[in-house]
Design a protein around this motif. Structure first.
Motif, mmCIF file in Angstrom:
data_model
loop_
_atom_site.group_PDB
_atom_site.id
_atom_site.type_symbol
_atom_site.label_atom_id
_atom_site.label_comp_id
_atom_site.label_asym_id
_atom_site.label_seq_id
_atom_site.Cartn_x
_atom_site.Cartn_y
_atom_site.Cartn_z
ATOM 1 N N LEU B 181 0.818 -1.209 0.000
ATOM 2 C CA LEU B 181 0.000 0.000 0.000
ATOM 3 C C LEU B 181 0.853 1.261 0.000
ATOM 4 C CD1 LEU B 181 -2.917 -1.156 2.267
ATOM 5 C CD2 LEU B 181 -2.957 -0.713 -0.178
ATOM 6 N N THR B 182 2.024 1.206 0.660
ATOM 7 C CA THR B 182 2.938 2.339 0.575
ATOM 8 C C THR B 182 3.354 2.564 -0.877
ATOM 9 O OG1 THR B 182 3.774 1.793 2.761
ATOM 10 C CG2 THR B 182 5.110 3.279 1.427
ATOM 11 N N GLY B 183 3.675 1.484 -1.560
ATOM 12 C CA GLY B 183 4.038 1.583 -2.974
ATOM 13 C C GLY B 183 2.906 2.159 -3.802
ATOM 14 N N CYS B 184 1.682 1.722 -3.509
ATOM 15 C CA CYS B 184 0.527 2.225 -4.264
ATOM 16 C C CYS B 184 0.366 3.725 -4.061
ATOM 17 C CB CYS B 184 -0.749 1.526 -3.819
ATOM 18 S SG CYS B 184 -0.849 -0.165 -4.393
ATOM 19 N N ARG B 185 0.667 4.163 -2.850
ATOM 20 C CA ARG B 185 0.508 5.581 -2.574
ATOM 21 C C ARG B 185 1.499 6.404 -3.404
ATOM 22 N NH1 ARG B 185 -0.031 8.127 3.379
ATOM 23 N NH2 ARG B 185 -0.722 10.147 2.689
ATOM 24 N N ILE B 186 2.750 5.970 -3.448
ATOM 25 C CA ILE B 186 3.731 6.661 -4.281
ATOM 26 C C ILE B 186 3.288 6.589 -5.735
ATOM 27 C CG2 ILE B 186 6.148 6.727 -4.996
ATOM 28 C CD1 ILE B 186 6.885 5.305 -2.443
ATOM 29 N N GLY B 187 2.849 5.398 -6.151
ATOM 30 C CA GLY B 187 2.424 5.199 -7.533
ATOM 31 C C GLY B 187 1.265 6.112 -7.909
ATOM 32 N N LEU B 188 0.355 6.307 -6.967
ATOM 33 C CA LEU B 188 -0.817 7.142 -7.254
ATOM 34 C C LEU B 188 -0.406 8.594 -7.483
ATOM 35 C CD1 LEU B 188 -3.887 7.247 -7.455
ATOM 36 C CD2 LEU B 188 -3.956 7.778 -5.025
ATOM 37 N N VAL B 189 0.458 9.107 -6.621
ATOM 38 C CA VAL B 189 0.899 10.491 -6.787
ATOM 39 C C VAL B 189 1.628 10.644 -8.120
ATOM 40 C CG1 VAL B 189 2.413 12.264 -5.888
ATOM 41 C CG2 VAL B 189 1.046 10.924 -4.325
ATOM 42 N N ILE B 190 2.518 9.684 -8.409
ATOM 43 C CA ILE B 190 3.255 9.768 -9.667
ATOM 44 C C ILE B 190 2.278 9.705 -10.841
ATOM 45 C CG2 ILE B 190 4.906 8.519 -11.115
ATOM 46 C CD1 ILE B 190 6.597 8.046 -8.771
ATOM 47 N N SER B 191 1.233 8.882 -10.729
ATOM 48 C CA SER B 191 0.241 8.795 -11.802
ATOM 49 C C SER B 191 -0.410 10.152 -12.054
ATOM 50 C CB SER B 191 -0.849 7.794 -11.455
ATOM 51 O OG SER B 191 -0.296 6.530 -11.252
ATOM 52 N N CYS B 192 -0.807 10.819 -10.958
ATOM 53 C CA CYS B 192 -1.431 12.140 -11.099
ATOM 54 C C CYS B 192 -0.495 13.083 -11.852
ATOM 55 C CB CYS B 192 -1.713 12.758 -9.732
ATOM 56 S SG CYS B 192 -3.109 12.035 -8.887
ATOM 57 N N ILE B 193 0.761 13.090 -11.431
ATOM 58 C CA ILE B 193 1.724 14.008 -12.026
ATOM 59 C C ILE B 193 1.926 13.682 -13.502
ATOM 60 C CG2 ILE B 193 4.158 14.668 -11.988
ATOM 61 C CD1 ILE B 193 4.062 14.434 -8.953
ATOM 62 N N VAL B 194 2.123 12.399 -13.781
ATOM 63 C CA VAL B 194 2.499 12.010 -15.140
ATOM 64 C C VAL B 194 1.344 12.165 -16.116
ATOM 65 C CG1 VAL B 194 3.181 10.062 -16.558
ATOM 66 C CG2 VAL B 194 4.376 10.523 -14.445
ATOM 67 N N VAL B 195 0.124 11.859 -15.685
ATOM 68 C CA VAL B 195 -0.993 11.978 -16.621
ATOM 69 C C VAL B 195 -1.152 13.439 -17.039
ATOM 70 C CG1 VAL B 195 -2.920 12.288 -14.989
ATOM 71 C CG2 VAL B 195 -3.293 11.117 -17.112
ATOM 72 N N PHE B 196 -0.987 14.316 -16.085
ATOM 73 C CA PHE B 196 -1.109 15.748 -16.375
ATOM 74 C C PHE B 196 -0.016 16.201 -17.346
ATOM 75 C CE2 PHE B 196 -1.139 20.261 -15.554
ATOM 76 C CZ PHE B 196 -2.451 20.542 -15.198
ATOM 77 N N LEU B 197 1.203 15.769 -17.084
ATOM 78 C CA LEU B 197 2.314 16.172 -17.954
ATOM 79 C C LEU B 197 2.119 15.627 -19.365
ATOM 80 C CD1 LEU B 197 5.343 15.699 -15.570
ATOM 81 C CD2 LEU B 197 4.268 17.825 -16.288
ATOM 82 N N ALA B 198 1.687 14.369 -19.450
ATOM 83 C CA ALA B 198 1.487 13.771 -20.771
ATOM 84 C C ALA B 198 0.453 14.574 -21.551
ATOM 85 C CB ALA B 198 1.053 12.321 -20.627
ATOM 86 N N GLU B 199 -0.589 14.986 -20.844
ATOM 87 C CA GLU B 199 -1.622 15.781 -21.520
ATOM 88 C C GLU B 199 -1.113 17.153 -21.914
ATOM 89 O OE1 GLU B 199 -5.472 13.734 -19.350
ATOM 90 O OE2 GLU B 199 -4.729 15.677 -18.669
ATOM 91 N N MET B 200 -0.153 17.645 -21.138
ATOM 92 C CA MET B 200 0.420 18.950 -21.513
ATOM 93 C C MET B 200 1.269 18.815 -22.766
ATOM 94 S SD MET B 200 1.625 20.723 -17.998
ATOM 95 C CE MET B 200 2.304 22.189 -18.787
ATOM 96 N N ILE B 201 1.961 17.706 -22.882
ATOM 97 C CA ILE B 201 2.885 17.563 -24.005
ATOM 98 C C ILE B 201 2.109 17.413 -25.308
ATOM 99 C CG2 ILE B 201 4.717 16.146 -24.981
ATOM 100 C CD1 ILE B 201 5.532 15.497 -22.058
ATOM 101 N N THR B 202 1.210 16.429 -25.373
ATOM 102 C CA THR B 202 0.347 16.345 -26.548
ATOM 103 C C THR B 202 -0.967 15.783 -26.110
ATOM 104 O OG1 THR B 202 1.054 14.104 -26.954
ATOM 105 C CG2 THR B 202 2.041 15.806 -28.343
ATOM 106 N N SER B 203 -2.008 16.477 -26.418
ATOM 107 C CA SER B 203 -3.323 15.922 -26.153
ATOM 108 C C SER B 203 -4.355 16.830 -26.780
ATOM 109 C CB SER B 203 -3.563 15.810 -24.659
ATOM 110 O OG SER B 203 -4.797 15.171 -24.447
ATOM 111 N N THR B 204 -5.563 16.302 -26.911
ATOM 112 C CA THR B 204 -6.643 17.145 -27.398
ATOM 113 C C THR B 204 -7.653 17.375 -26.293
ATOM 114 O OG1 THR B 204 -7.664 15.130 -28.214
ATOM 115 C CG2 THR B 204 -6.479 16.478 -29.815
ATOM 116 N N ASP B 205 -7.477 16.697 -25.176
ATOM 117 C CA ASP B 205 -8.366 16.935 -24.047
ATOM 118 C C ASP B 205 -7.656 16.599 -22.755
ATOM 119 O OD1 ASP B 205 -8.193 14.245 -24.351
ATOM 120 O OD2 ASP B 205 -10.313 13.893 -24.727
ATOM 121 N N GLY B 206 -8.374 16.738 -21.642
ATOM 122 C CA GLY B 206 -7.781 16.469 -20.339
ATOM 123 C C GLY B 206 -7.325 17.754 -19.664
ATOM 124 N N LEU B 207 -7.053 17.633 -18.364
ATOM 125 C CA LEU B 207 -6.709 18.822 -17.575
ATOM 126 C C LEU B 207 -5.411 19.459 -18.038
ATOM 127 C CD1 LEU B 207 -7.664 17.399 -14.063
ATOM 128 C CD2 LEU B 207 -8.850 19.197 -15.324
#
Ligand code: ATP
Ligand code: MG
Lengths: 258, 255, 261
Positions: B181-207
């Protein structure tokens, strides 16, 4: 019958040196016998127990149960570990029920049996507590109940009463003797207390250290059933205790030598 | 008594957040920052509330959440199973260890161009990126947890008659749960960060895309809205994970 | 003398690298996609980047920013995290704010920070600092919180002051957990470095990578992926060395597989 035949155990230490923990141990334990192992800390008592339990395979030699070589753990030999080793994710009841459930006992029956055992070890009302919420002595009692719950033929007990107060200790010693006299389980019992060993056992195995060897096996010839209060006044009991303590005193081995 | 202390803690915790907002307001009010660069907080929160009910905004959040959950779930499933398998089986261990050694420290965003070229610009490339980034913290903590399970717990279960193949589920998995669960917690934060960055780099939608669009048109207010939204999303998801954690680990001393 | 087994163990990461490159090579040959060069083509493009003076300066500048951001973050975050772990009030004060900031991608703050501090080194270093700080604070906090009360009691009994206890007992006891935070921080530092450079589009490894992508120079894209990957692997190996030194006492026996299998 458990036969331990010229068993030696060598551990590799982190400094890559071999450490001879047990050297050439031979011992026979009759069915239904209560045998205690006494010896200084680090002499290999726990290791010997693990070998009989089948958790550790000896470097050389052989341990046999009912004539068959011991190759692994099984529910015929129930350990009560020095470190309790309760499952932290299960409640007291869940821990005690684990064995019967594993043996295929129906949930309702397993629960009823387990509750009776929990009551026997004096923990009625604590069924739904988690191990972290118990004191050391209470954990010890849960560990005992958990092992008794699956009715092993042989009990392998590693200082099971070490963490208990004198009162509970006496009570559990009596309870253990009652269970033993009723079921005639074979018990291999590690302890540091000479009185406890003499009070409970048919046979006391004295070990010495570096390397771990059997120094002497003493038969305790006291009548059963034994009553603690009577026994304390019995000169034969007193003589056994004093003799064994003298023997440990006489040995010139220092208590803690690596 | 206890609830009093708890409210006290909450109030204390609100102080720095209030201070940050006050500082922000101060910067704007006293003219240190032009409103075009740093809009006043009131305006930003008003815009956030206004956006929250629009369907386009829902669409952006949904796009981000799909990628976030898709990637994170894949990472959890793979990370936990590979981690446990590597701890339990020496042969798998021998193969997995060196590969993890090489892949774990690799910054996965650098792979993003390759993923774009291979998987296209839709959900897939972003989900794979999120999964790749969240995988390793989960895998490593699972492995750590599973390989440090107390030996005597396993022995106790074996003595009670648990067959070897069940030990994995009955002892190793629950005993490794705090670590997982500790690993999942780190993974979750990293997921939030990375999904946002990916959408910033190229995307047509998303935050992330919302932020980039706003930045291009110099709409400072609209730049803050997606940032605050991802922060709130992270907070909520983290809270849910925390609740799950205290339920699953109710017996463990550290929980 | 080295046995075959230890030799295999030492070279396993190298074998893994070779294996992964082989998979890549094979995949690109099968897919026959113009925008997906083979591993060999990509490796061939590496020297030309590394001998290009501008590119090299760019990459070194990236590394320098990362080193500075990382070092500042450690100096700031470890003491803060430890204090939070040992004082309920400090934890209650900072925790909510940090929980709000943690999931925000720090590189996404680039557009805003750039408006203030320009596109230069300061913005990018600041962003890396923020990215590394949060996991390090969080893990130092968790590590310090988990330190056994009785250890501190014995420390107090030996006459250590509160500050001494923090440095002499809490810090070493929490070290394994702190280092977990540092490792997450290292990963985030690399992510943040690359994306912030990609957003600022002025210099650095991330800039080269995404410029090449925009211009369709796919060999360069994949060569840069290799270079950045090697950076990550080397940094991680260096980190692992230091970590192994520092926390040898808490090392689990990783080489020992669970004994039931
Ligand atoms: N896994 C192991 N690796 C290396 N050495 C070990 C291991 N287990 C035990 N030993 C060594 O073997 C010896 C016997 O250990 P053991 O635990 O059996 O002693 P003991 O008699 O039960 O002691 P105590 O009364 O303190 O419980 C000790 O010297 C110990 O250092
Ligand atoms: Mg022992």
């Amino acid at each position: 019958m458990i036969e331990i035949d010229r068993v030696s155990q060598i551990f590799q230490t982190s400094s890559r040196k071999d450490h001879l923990a047990l050297s050439d141990i031979s011992l026979t334990i009759e069915d239904g016998a209560f045998v205690s192992i006494l010896g200084p800390s680090g002499c290999g008592k726990s290791t010997l127990l693990y070998i009989v339990g089948g958790f550790v395979s000896p470097t050389s030699g052989l341990a046999k149960m009912k004539g068959k070589a011991i190759t692994g753990p099984g529910p015929d030999r129930g350990p009560v570990f020095q470190e309790f080793a309760l499952f932290p994710w299960k409640t007291v009841l869940g821990n005690v029920m684990y064995g019967p459930r594993q043996q295929g006992v129906r949930a309702a029956d397993a629960e009823a049996q387990s509750k009776a055992l929990i009551e026997m070890v004096g923990l009625k009302g604590y069924e739904n507590f988690y191990p972290k919420e118990l004191s050391g002595g209470m954990k010890q009692r849960v560990a005992l109940a958990r092992t008794l719950a699956y009715h092993p033929e042989v009990l392998l007990m590693d200082e099971p009463f070490g963490a208990l107060d004198a009162h509970t200790r006496t009570r559990l010693q009596n309870d253990l003797l009652n269970i033993w006299e009723r079921d005639r389980k074979t018990v291999l019992f590690v302890t540091h207390s000479v009185e406890e060993a003499v009070f409970l056992s048919d046979k006391v195995v004295m070990m010495s250290k570096s390397p771990g060897r059997i120094r002497q096996v003493i038969d305790i010839d006291l009548p059963r059933p034994r009553r603690r209060t009577e026994l304390l006044l019995d000169p034969r009991y007193q003589k056994y205790v004093v003799d064994i303590e003298r023997m440990f005193d006489d040995s010139d081995e220092p208590a803690s030598n690596p | 008594m206890k609830t009093n202390a708890l409210t006290g803690d909450v109030l204390l915790g609100l102080v720095p957040i209030a201070l940050v907002i006050a500082l922000w307001q101060g910067l704007v009010s006293f003219g240190f920052a032009p409103a075009t660069l740093l809009p006043p907080p009131g305006l930003v929160f008003a815009r956030l509330l206004q956006q929250l009910v629009t369907s386009t905004f829902h669409h952006e959040i949904a796009a981000t959440l799909i990628r976030l959950f898709g990637g994170f779930s894949i990472a959890v499933i793979l990370g936990v199973s590979i981690g446990i398998a590597a701890a339990a089986n020496p042969a798998i261990n021998a193969v997995v260890r060196p590969i993890v050694r090489v892949l774990a420290p690799l910054p996965k965003v650098a792979l993003y161009p390759a993923l774009l070229l291979l998987l296209g610009f839709k959900h897939e490339s972003k989900i794979v990126l999120v999964a790749a980034d969240a995988l390793f913290p989960i895998l490593l903590s699972t492995y750590y947890g599973a390989s440090t399970v107390e030996q005597k717990l396993i022995w106790s279960a074996m003595a009670a008659g648990t067959p070897r193949r069940e030990i994995l589920f009955k002892v190793v998995l629950p005993a490794a749960m705090p670590s997982i669960l500790t690993g999942c917690r780190i993974g979750l934060v990293i997921s939030c960060i990375v999904v946002f960055l990916a959408e910033m780099i190229t995307s047509t939608d998303g935050l992330g895309h919302m932020l980039v669009t706003a930045a291009r048109t110099f709409q400072a207010v609209d730049m803050f809205v997606p940032l605050i939204t991802i922060s709130l999303l992270g907070l909520i998801l983290n809270g849910l994970l925390q609740a799950l954690r205290s339920y699953l680990l109710r017996g463990f001393p550290e929980a | 003398m080295m046995s075959a087994a230890t030799l295999l163990k030492r070279t396993a990461p190298v074998l893994a690298c070779v294996g992964l490159l082989a998979v890549w090579q094979f995949a690109s040959l099968v897919l026959k996609n113009d925008s997906f060069p083979t591993a060999i083509e990509a490796i061939r493009a590496v020297p030309s980047i590394l001998t290009d003076k501008d590119a090299l300066i760019n990459i070194l500048a990236s590394l320098r920013r990362m080193a500075i951001g990382f070092a500042l973050a450690l100096a700031f975050s470890i003491p803060l995290g430890l204090m939070m772990g040992r004082s309920r009030a400090v934890a209650a004060f900072f925790n909510p704010l940090l929980m709000v900031i943690y999931p925000v991608p720090k590189a996404a703050l680039m557009p805003i920070i750039m408006l203030w501090l320009g596109v230069g080194d300061v913005s990018k270093t600041l962003v890396i600092f923020l990215g590394v700080s949060l996991p390090v604070i969080y893990h130092s906090f968790e590590g310090a919180k988990a330190v056994e009360e009785k250890m501190l009691w014995s420390g107090a009994a030996m006459g250590l002051s509160a500050g001494q206890r923090l440095v002499r007992i809490v810090l070493p006891a929490a070290l394994p957990e702190i280092l977990t935070g540092c490792r997450t921080g290292l990963v985030l530092a690399l992510i943040t470095m690359i994306t912030s450079e990609m957003i600022a589009r002025q210099s650095g490894a991330g800039n080269i990578l995404f410029n090449a992508l925009d211009m369709g120079q796919y060999d360069t894209v994949f060569a840069m992926i290799i270079i950045v990957g090697m950076m990550g692997i080397c940094l991680d190996a260096a980190f692992e060395r230091i970590r192994a030194r520092l926390v040898r006492w808490s090392e689990p026996q990783f080489d020992m597989p669970l004994s039931f299998s």
